[in-house]
Scaffold this active site. Structure first.
Site, PDB file in Angstrom:
ATOM      1  N   GLY A  46       0.853  -1.192   0.000  1.00 45.30           N
ATOM      2  CA  GLY A  46       0.000   0.000   0.000  1.00 45.30           C
ATOM      3  C   GLY A  46       0.882   1.233   0.000  1.00 45.30           C
ATOM      4  O   GLY A  46       2.064   1.157   0.339  1.00 45.30           O
ATOM      5  N   GLN A  51       3.175   9.934   1.393  1.00 43.16           N
ATOM      6  CA  GLN A  51       4.485   9.270   1.478  1.00 43.16           C
ATOM      7  C   GLN A  51       5.402   9.651   0.317  1.00 43.16           C
ATOM      8  O   GLN A  51       6.611   9.427   0.384  1.00 43.16           O
ATOM      9  CB  GLN A  51       4.318   7.743   1.524  1.00 43.16           C
ATOM     10  CG  GLN A  51       3.655   7.266   2.817  1.00 43.16           C
ATOM     11  CD  GLN A  51       3.493   5.768   2.835  1.00 43.16           C
ATOM     12  OE1 GLN A  51       2.518   5.243   2.303  1.00 43.16           O
ATOM     13  NE2 GLN A  51       4.436   5.053   3.419  1.00 43.16           N
ATOM     14  N   CYS A  94       6.128  -0.248   7.498  1.00 39.33           N
ATOM     15  CA  CYS A  94       5.780   0.948   6.722  1.00 39.33           C
ATOM     16  C   CYS A  94       6.978   1.364   5.888  1.00 39.33           C
ATOM     17  O   CYS A  94       8.096   1.416   6.394  1.00 39.33           O
ATOM     18  CB  CYS A  94       5.381   2.084   7.658  1.00 39.33           C
ATOM     19  SG  CYS A  94       4.888   3.598   6.803  1.00 39.33           S
ATOM     20  N   LEU A  95       6.742   1.683   4.632  1.00 41.73           N
ATOM     21  CA  LEU A  95       7.836   2.118   3.753  1.00 41.73           C
ATOM     22  C   LEU A  95       8.470   3.416   4.242  1.00 41.73           C
ATOM     23  O   LEU A  95       9.610   3.704   3.893  1.00 41.73           O
ATOM     24  CB  LEU A  95       7.313   2.279   2.319  1.00 41.73           C
ATOM     25  CG  LEU A  95       6.861   0.969   1.653  1.00 41.73           C
ATOM     26  CD1 LEU A  95       6.171   1.264   0.322  1.00 41.73           C
ATOM     27  CD2 LEU A  95       8.035   0.017   1.452  1.00 41.73           C
ATOM     28  N   HIS A 136      -4.179   1.395   8.013  1.00 38.32           N
ATOM     29  CA  HIS A 136      -2.799   1.907   8.045  1.00 38.32           C
ATOM     30  C   HIS A 136      -2.658   3.082   7.064  1.00 38.32           C
ATOM     31  O   HIS A 136      -2.109   4.135   7.409  1.00 38.32           O
ATOM     32  CB  HIS A 136      -1.838   0.759   7.690  1.00 38.32           C
ATOM     33  CG  HIS A 136      -0.407   1.140   7.513  1.00 38.32           C
ATOM     34  ND1 HIS A 136       0.607   0.697   8.332  1.00 38.32           N
ATOM     35  CD2 HIS A 136       0.206   1.918   6.563  1.00 38.32           C
ATOM     36  CE1 HIS A 136       1.769   1.201   7.917  1.00 38.32           C
ATOM     37  NE2 HIS A 136       1.558   1.940   6.836  1.00 38.32           N
ATOM     38  N   GLU A 137      -3.186   2.901   5.855  1.00 41.26           N
ATOM     39  CA  GLU A 137      -3.075   3.961   4.834  1.00 41.26           C
ATOM     40  C   GLU A 137      -3.909   5.183   5.208  1.00 41.26           C
ATOM     41  O   GLU A 137      -3.484   6.328   4.991  1.00 41.26           O
ATOM     42  CB  GLU A 137      -3.506   3.444   3.459  1.00 41.26           C
ATOM     43  CG  GLU A 137      -2.745   2.242   2.922  1.00 41.26           C
ATOM     44  CD  GLU A 137      -1.246   2.377   2.980  1.00 41.26           C
ATOM     45  OE1 GLU A 137      -0.736   3.511   2.989  1.00 41.26           O
ATOM     46  OE2 GLU A 137      -0.575   1.336   3.030  1.00 41.26           O
ATOM     47  N   HIS A 140      -2.196   7.462   7.468  1.00 40.50           N
ATOM     48  CA  HIS A 140      -1.258   8.365   6.783  1.00 40.50           C
ATOM     49  C   HIS A 140      -1.959   9.662   6.350  1.00 40.50           C
ATOM     50  O   HIS A 140      -1.355  10.732   6.356  1.00 40.50           O
ATOM     51  CB  HIS A 140      -0.669   7.699   5.527  1.00 40.50           C
ATOM     52  CG  HIS A 140       0.488   6.783   5.784  1.00 40.50           C
ATOM     53  ND1 HIS A 140       1.681   7.209   6.327  1.00 40.50           N
ATOM     54  CD2 HIS A 140       0.661   5.460   5.532  1.00 40.50           C
ATOM     55  CE1 HIS A 140       2.529   6.188   6.402  1.00 40.50           C
ATOM     56  NE2 HIS A 140       1.929   5.102   5.924  1.00 40.50           N
TER      57      HIS A 140
HETATM   58  O1  GNR Z   1       4.106  -2.581   2.473  1.00 38.67           O
HETATM   59  C1  GNR Z   1       3.512  -2.439   3.538  1.00 38.67           C
HETATM   60  N1  GNR Z   1       3.245  -3.529   4.292  1.00 38.67           N
HETATM   61  C2  GNR Z   1       2.401  -3.508   5.401  1.00 38.67           C
HETATM   62  C3  GNR Z   1       2.426  -4.598   6.248  1.00 38.67           C
HETATM   63  C4  GNR Z   1       1.599  -4.637   7.343  1.00 38.67           C
HETATM   64  C5  GNR Z   1       0.744  -3.596   7.591  1.00 38.67           C
HETATM   65  C6  GNR Z   1       0.718  -2.488   6.766  1.00 38.67           C
HETATM   66  C7  GNR Z   1       1.548  -2.449   5.667  1.00 38.67           C
HETATM   67  S1  GNR Z   1       1.497  -1.086   4.600  1.00 38.67           S
HETATM   68  C8  GNR Z   1       3.136  -1.094   4.009  1.00 38.67           C
HETATM   69  C9  GNR Z   1       3.347  -0.019   2.962  1.00 38.67           C
HETATM   70  C10 GNR Z   1       3.145   1.337   3.588  1.00 38.67           C
HETATM   71  O2  GNR Z   1       3.937   1.884   4.300  1.00 38.67           O
HETATM   72  N2  GNR Z   1       2.009   1.911   3.355  1.00 38.67           N
HETATM   73  O3  GNR Z   1       1.726   3.103   3.905  1.00 38.67           O
HETATM   74 NI    NI Z   2       2.852   3.179   5.751  1.00 41.41          NI
END
Ligand code: GNR
Ligand code: NI
Length: 169
Positions: A46, A51, A94-95, A136-137, A140
């Site tokens: 995601g 980001q 998270c990236l 999670h997204e 952000h």
């Molecule tokens: O790639 C991603 N893997 C992930 C694993 C577990 C819970 C959430 C994520 S999202 C993350 C990519 C990211 O940072 N998205 O904002």
């Molecule tokens: Ni993230």
């Protein structure tokens, strides 16, 4: 098609609240295409526009496994209409917080409303990894990272570790 640079903590832009999109047009679709390409390249499941430094309420996602056909998904101005009382833990990453993983507890199921790639309004139920990832997204979009759900000590340790990695790179 262009790759975008992914911002990492403690970049102040990651704390910004993203603004609603007025219209889903070709310019926005180009942004979404570039986000998707950047996400695949990272690789991640995601990515929120903030980001890559763009404070718009836009998310791309693909939860397909390696051995499956790609399933790109696009969420513009997503809203959570309902969240379950029941919660579930998941080991998140998270990236924007590279190489840090920790457990976050969130509602297990949510009901969503969003605009898709074509600008059509969609209502959809999410559970499992989809529910984890969309929440999670959507965090952000409010300037919230998964480490904000951890203790202050763990959060500060995570940021310190990322800073050290960035310096060594
Ligand atoms: O790639 C991603 N893997 C992930 C694993 C577990 C819970 C959430 C994520 S999202 C993350 C990519 C990211 O940072 N998205 O904002
Ligand atoms: Ni993230």
């Amino acid at each position: 098609m262009a790759l975008r640079e992914i911002l990492v903590v403690p970049h102040p832009v990651l704390k910004q609240v993203s603004q609603p999109v007025a219209v889903v047009d070709d310019e926005l679709r180009t942004l979404m295409d570039e986000m998707l390409e950047t996400m695949y390249e990272a690789p991640g499941i995601g990515l929120a526009a903030i980001q890559v430094g763009v404070p718009k309420r836009v998310i791309v996602m693909d939860l397909a496994r390696q051995d499956e056909e790609p399933q790109p998904r696009f969420f513009v101005n997503p809203e959570i209409l309902w969240a379950s009382e029941e919660t579930a833990p998941y080991e998140e990453g998270c990236l924007s917080v590279p190489d840090i993983y920790d457990e976050v507890e969130r509602p297990a199921k949510v009901k969503l409303r969003y605009l898709n790639y074509q600008g059509e309004q969609i209502e959809e139920d999410a559970e499992g990894l989809f529910a984890v990832c969309i929440q999670h997204e959507m965090d952000h979009l409010e300037g919230v990272l998964f480490i904000d759900h951890l203790s202050r000590l763990k959060r500060e340790q995570a940021i310190k570790k990322v800073k050290k990695q960035v310096k060594a790179a």
